[in-house]
Motif scaffolding. Sequence first.
Motif, PDB file in Angstrom:
ATOM      1  N   GLU A 118      -5.620   1.154 -12.442  1.00  0.00           N
ATOM      2  CA  GLU A 118      -5.359   1.365 -10.998  1.00  0.00           C
ATOM      3  C   GLU A 118      -6.492   1.111 -10.025  1.00  0.00           C
ATOM      4  O   GLU A 118      -6.438   0.178  -9.258  1.00  0.00           O
ATOM      5  CB  GLU A 118      -4.520   2.244 -10.552  1.00  0.00           C
ATOM      6  CG  GLU A 118      -3.658   2.532 -11.868  1.00  0.00           C
ATOM      7  CD  GLU A 118      -2.888   4.326 -11.419  1.00  0.00           C
ATOM      8  OE1 GLU A 118      -3.708   5.129 -11.013  1.00  0.00           O
ATOM      9  OE2 GLU A 118      -1.859   4.054 -11.234  1.00  0.00           O
ATOM     10  N   LYS A 162      -1.634   4.349  -6.201  1.00  0.00           N
ATOM     11  CA  LYS A 162      -1.763   5.996  -6.990  1.00  0.00           C
ATOM     12  C   LYS A 162      -3.578   5.990  -7.325  1.00  0.00           C
ATOM     13  O   LYS A 162      -3.706   7.418  -6.670  1.00  0.00           O
ATOM     14  CB  LYS A 162      -1.040   5.569  -7.891  1.00  0.00           C
ATOM     15  CG  LYS A 162       0.206   5.559  -8.020  1.00  0.00           C
ATOM     16  CD  LYS A 162       1.198   6.312  -9.516  1.00  0.00           C
ATOM     17  CE  LYS A 162       2.618   5.908  -9.444  1.00  0.00           C
ATOM     18  NZ  LYS A 162       3.174   6.154 -10.643  1.00  0.00           N
ATOM     19  N   LYS A 195      -5.323   6.449  -9.557  1.00  0.00           N
ATOM     20  CA  LYS A 195      -5.777   8.174 -10.043  1.00  0.00           C
ATOM     21  C   LYS A 195      -5.890   7.102 -11.887  1.00  0.00           C
ATOM     22  O   LYS A 195      -6.070   8.380 -12.506  1.00  0.00           O
ATOM     23  CB  LYS A 195      -4.138   8.449 -10.531  1.00  0.00           C
ATOM     24  CG  LYS A 195      -4.110   9.454  -9.026  1.00  0.00           C
ATOM     25  CD  LYS A 195      -2.463  10.320  -9.295  1.00  0.00           C
ATOM     26  CE  LYS A 195      -2.323  11.059  -7.859  1.00  0.00           C
ATOM     27  NZ  LYS A 195      -3.727  11.620  -7.658  1.00  0.00           N
TER      28      LYS A 195
END
Length: 209
Positions: free
Chosen positions: A95, A89, A91
Amino acid sequence: MKKLVLSTLAIASFLLLAGCSHSDSTAHKGPSKAEIQAAKVKQAGKKLKATPSDKNYEALLKAALGAKHVVTIKTAENGYKVAKITGYKLKQAKEYKAFSKAIRSTFAQVKQTKYTTKGLGFVQKGKDDFTQFTFAYSAKSIASGEPKQSAFDSADNAITPIFDTADSYYIEPIFGSDNDLNPDYGTTENGPLNQQKRSLNSFIMETFD
């Protein structure tokens, strides 16, 4: 008879205590998940070093990133070995950090091999087959292990390592439109250029077109 019983009890108690002591001294916790994964990455690295191949590089990536994230490996037109990955992801800072850590552990193994003389690339595409992001790393930067100046300006230093070590990267605007961690409009000075001035990312993205 009484003495014999006491003697027997004493011996039994001694053996029981000795057994407990031995058990306590040898009892220990097993390896952590991180240690198990590190061992798998190291073992996969040894196989890649012994037999440099796309198959063994893919196995190394699966050990470092997780099998669910790795799709396949191809060689780009510019000679870079490009991994098509999925499921990231990117985001949130955590992450980026997780992806960065996995890539760094991969590079630590790759730079000990003769797998690539050009470089490595990573590309993730969405369900609509649009490129969500790419990263390109030259063989020189992988071998030296020295991060270069990032084109990504962020107040959160925790997410910069993956960008600092990249020779070029690109994040598709829609992919990061709701997040101020991503570069404006998904491009950098090293990002996708026009057809007259192709960038590293152009080769990386076109590998799986």
